[in-house]
Design an enzyme around this catalytic site. Structure first.
Site, PDB file in Angstrom:
ATOM      1  CG  ASN A  58      -6.192   8.308  10.486  1.00 26.17           C
ATOM      2  OD1 ASN A  58      -6.426   7.153  10.142  1.00 26.17           O
ATOM      3  ND2 ASN A  58      -5.347   8.585  11.473  1.00 26.17           N
ATOM      4  CE1 TYR A 150      -2.792  -5.710   2.531  1.00 21.96           C
ATOM      5  CE2 TYR A 150      -2.685  -7.856   1.445  1.00 21.96           C
ATOM      6  CZ  TYR A 150      -2.979  -6.511   1.409  1.00 21.96           C
ATOM      7  OH  TYR A 150      -3.470  -5.947   0.252  1.00 21.96           O
ATOM      8  CE  LYS A 154      -6.343  -5.666   2.181  1.00 20.03           C
ATOM      9  NZ  LYS A 154      -7.145  -4.441   1.921  1.00 20.03           N
ATOM     10  CB  ILE A 185      -2.218  -4.963  -8.938  1.00 19.95           C
ATOM     11  CG1 ILE A 185      -3.364  -5.974  -8.821  1.00 19.95           C
ATOM     12  CG2 ILE A 185      -2.617  -3.768  -9.798  1.00 19.95           C
ATOM     13  CD1 ILE A 185      -3.820  -6.573 -10.131  1.00 19.95           C
TER      14      ILE A 185
END
Length: 244
Positions: A58, A150, A154, A185
């Protein structure tokens, strides 16, 4: 391309991470540690690849990371490549995003990268060389509706990577840090998207189709190899031209 190299890949159980593990093994890596919390999904590695070791890890557990990295150092004497690939999404518009979803994504995608790199980089610096590749996203450079958490992570890993490129080499060590920023993707994370969403994203991609996990793995392979020995602090977009 990776002969005699010892590699660590987080998030190695499925999708892009699995493809990276398989690519590294096929390219002659001495050892590939495939790290993921889903150890059962990596059961096939032992039978298929003599050089791949599945590890239950983890990236939010600093004690476990420390013990794992020390084990690798003791057994292999070095770490040549770290791929920070582990990541999650908990999407939602800002006014609906819970603090729990914010914290969870920050912990895994941003702090997890910090944790892994903090424990691995001293070994690379001590050995005088290494390559750290962190998975970012075009969302990290250009944002996206419903992905505040998110996108923040990033973008954050890009800033950390650029800082590390300067920091790790300041005393002469050839330790490189780069990011790969995938576009749209085909992965388990995108498999359940509605057809109309997929069609829309493909229409926005100049090359006209979704990318494959292998496309990302090849970019990571290049940055991990000595062929990229003079590249550091960069963001390699593998997105079919989605963000130009």
């Amino acid at each position: 391309m990776l002969k005699e190299k010892v590699c660590i890949v987080t998030g190695g159980a499925q999708g892009i991470g699995r493809c990276i593990v398989e690519t590294f093994a096929a390219e002659g890596a001495k050892k590939v540690y495939a790290c993921d919390m889903n150890i059962d999904a990596m059961a096939d590695y032992k039978e298929r690849f003599s050089t791949v070791e599945a590890v239950s890890l983890n990236v939010c557990d600093r004690d476990a990371i420390s013990a794992f990295v020390e084990k690798v150092k003791a057994e292999d004497g070095k770490i040549d490549v770290l791929v920070n690939n582990a990541g999650i999404t908990r999407d939602g518009l800002l006014d609906r995003m819970s603090e729990k979803d914010w914290d969870m994504v920050i912990d895994v995608n941003l702090k997890g990268v910090f944790n892994m790199t903090q424990f691995v980089s001293p070994i690379m610096i001590e050995n005088g060389a290494g390559s750290i590749i962190t998975m970012s996203s075009v969302v990290g450079t250009d944002g996206n509706i419903g992905q505040t958490n998110y996108a923040a992570t990033k973008a954050g890993v890009i800033a950390m990577t650029k800082s590390w490129a300067k920091e790790f080499s300041r005393k002469g060590a050839q330790v490189r840090a780069n990011c790969v920023a995938p576009g749209f993707i085909k992965t388990p994370m995108t498999a359940d998207l509605p057809e109309k969403v997929i069609a829309y994203m493909e229409s926005k991609t100049p090359l006209g189709h979704m990318g494959e996990a292998e496309d990302i793995a090849q970019g990571v392979l290049f940055l991990a190899s000595d062929r990229a020995r003079f590249i550091t602090g960069q963001v390699l977009k593998v997105d079919g031209g989605l963000v130009i």
